[in-house]
Design an enzyme around this catalytic site. Structure first.
Site, mmCIF file in Angstrom:
data_model
loop_
_atom_site.group_PDB
_atom_site.id
_atom_site.type_symbol
_atom_site.label_atom_id
_atom_site.label_comp_id
_atom_site.label_asym_id
_atom_site.label_seq_id
_atom_site.Cartn_x
_atom_site.Cartn_y
_atom_site.Cartn_z
ATOM 1 N N CYS A 80 1.118 -1.032 -0.519
ATOM 2 C CA CYS A 80 0.339 -0.304 -0.148
ATOM 3 C C CYS A 80 0.917 1.832 0.111
ATOM 4 C CB CYS A 80 -0.406 -0.145 0.747
ATOM 5 S SG CYS A 80 -2.429 1.243 0.425
ATOM 6 N N HIS A 206 -3.566 -4.884 0.331
ATOM 7 C CA HIS A 206 -2.911 -5.478 1.260
ATOM 8 C C HIS A 206 -3.148 -7.326 1.304
ATOM 9 C CE1 HIS A 206 -2.738 -1.910 3.624
ATOM 10 N NE2 HIS A 206 -2.864 -1.339 2.727
ATOM 11 N N GLU A 208 -2.331 -9.007 3.678
ATOM 12 C CA GLU A 208 -1.937 -10.097 4.262
ATOM 13 C C GLU A 208 -2.994 -10.092 4.799
ATOM 14 O OE1 GLU A 208 -1.561 -5.208 5.401
ATOM 15 O OE2 GLU A 208 -0.975 -7.053 3.842
#
Length: 272
Positions: A80, A206, A208
């Protein structure tokens, strides 16, 4: 995501946090010990990750870390804001645009390389980000990203209100930074790679957010494998067992002998 990627790679994670402001020249003057300690950590690691965030505190330190990773061939992952940082650094030091910046940090920059998304309000901050799972088209089949995802697209979750300025994309590509992932309309830059580097990748989304215990995000897995010196083997044999069984060991990047005013510690890498 880092821990689960290390599990898959057969290595133990050793994570070192660096306060980005400690890498900046102002800290050298105000607190030399803190500055040298931060640099000691940066030059000793086998990979650099710049995560997401907001605000201008520590931005110059993040740019410094990105430059270190790019020029020293240390594996890098920008998430990001981290991808935007990599773009700013590249524009400053490769394209020669010394004042390149994001409009988030300097709205008067002559080279706004990261800009506000036109449909997002900049006066109302609550509930105005680009959110949720969105499809990214992987437009370069021979890229590291395409090989890691083993697919023509990636569905990942987003959380941002700034994006890379599409007016500079051709200039970046001509100088070695390519956006191998774009949105379905090919108007938003989603995944970046730098040529002639073991692993220098950024993602606007993102990864994750969708990690699972036995399914680490492809970009995080690629970052960890590159940091362990195992990425190329994995890309050649993506379906094979990862290298713990083959006896492969990490080969960290070389550490410079000295930095101004400090001694550089020996690098240690765990293969447990």
């Amino acid at each position: 995501s880092l821990w689960r990627s290390c599990m898959r790679a057969g290595h133990k994670l050793s994570m070192q946090w660096i306060e980005a402001t400690d890498l900046e020249e102002a800290t050298l003057k105000a607190d030399p010990e803190k500055y040298h300690n931060a640099w000691s950590v940066l030059v000793s690691v086998s990979g650099v990750l710049v995560p997401g965030g907001f605000g201008n505190r520590g931005i110059e330190g993040m740019i410094i870390a990105s430059n270190w990773a790019r020029t020293k061939k240390v594996p890098f992952l920008g998430v990001c804001l981290g991808m935007q940082i990599a773009v700013i650094e590249f524009c400053r030091n490769v394209l020669g645009w010394a004042d390149a910046n994001s409009t988030e940090f300097n709205s008067q920059s002559a080279h706004p390389v990261v800009v506000d998304m036109p449909e997002i309000s900049q006066s109302i901050l609550g509930g105005t980000m680009r959110l949720g799972k969105r499809r990214t088209q992987i437009v370069k089949p021979d890229s590291i990203t395409a090989k890691l995802y083993d697919a023509a697209h990636a569905d990942e979750r987003h959380r941002h209100r700034f994006e890379v300025n599409t007016e500079i994309i051709d200039k970046l590509r001509e100088n070695g930074m390519t956006f191998v992932g774009q949105d379905a309309e090919k108007t938003r830059m989603e995944i970046m790679e730098v040529a002639d580097h073991p692993f220098f990748v950024g993602a606007q989304f993102h990864p994750e957010y969708l990690t699972r215990p036995w399914a680490p995000p492809p970009l995080f897995l690629g970052f960890i494998l590159a940091s362990c010196g195992l990425l190329q083997q994995y890309l050649r044999e993506p379906k094979s067992l990862l290298p713990l069984a083959s006896g492969a060991r990490a080969s960290p990047p070389p550490v410079p002998e000295t930095l101004p005013g400090m001694e550089v510690p020996e690098r240690t890498v765990s293969n447990k």
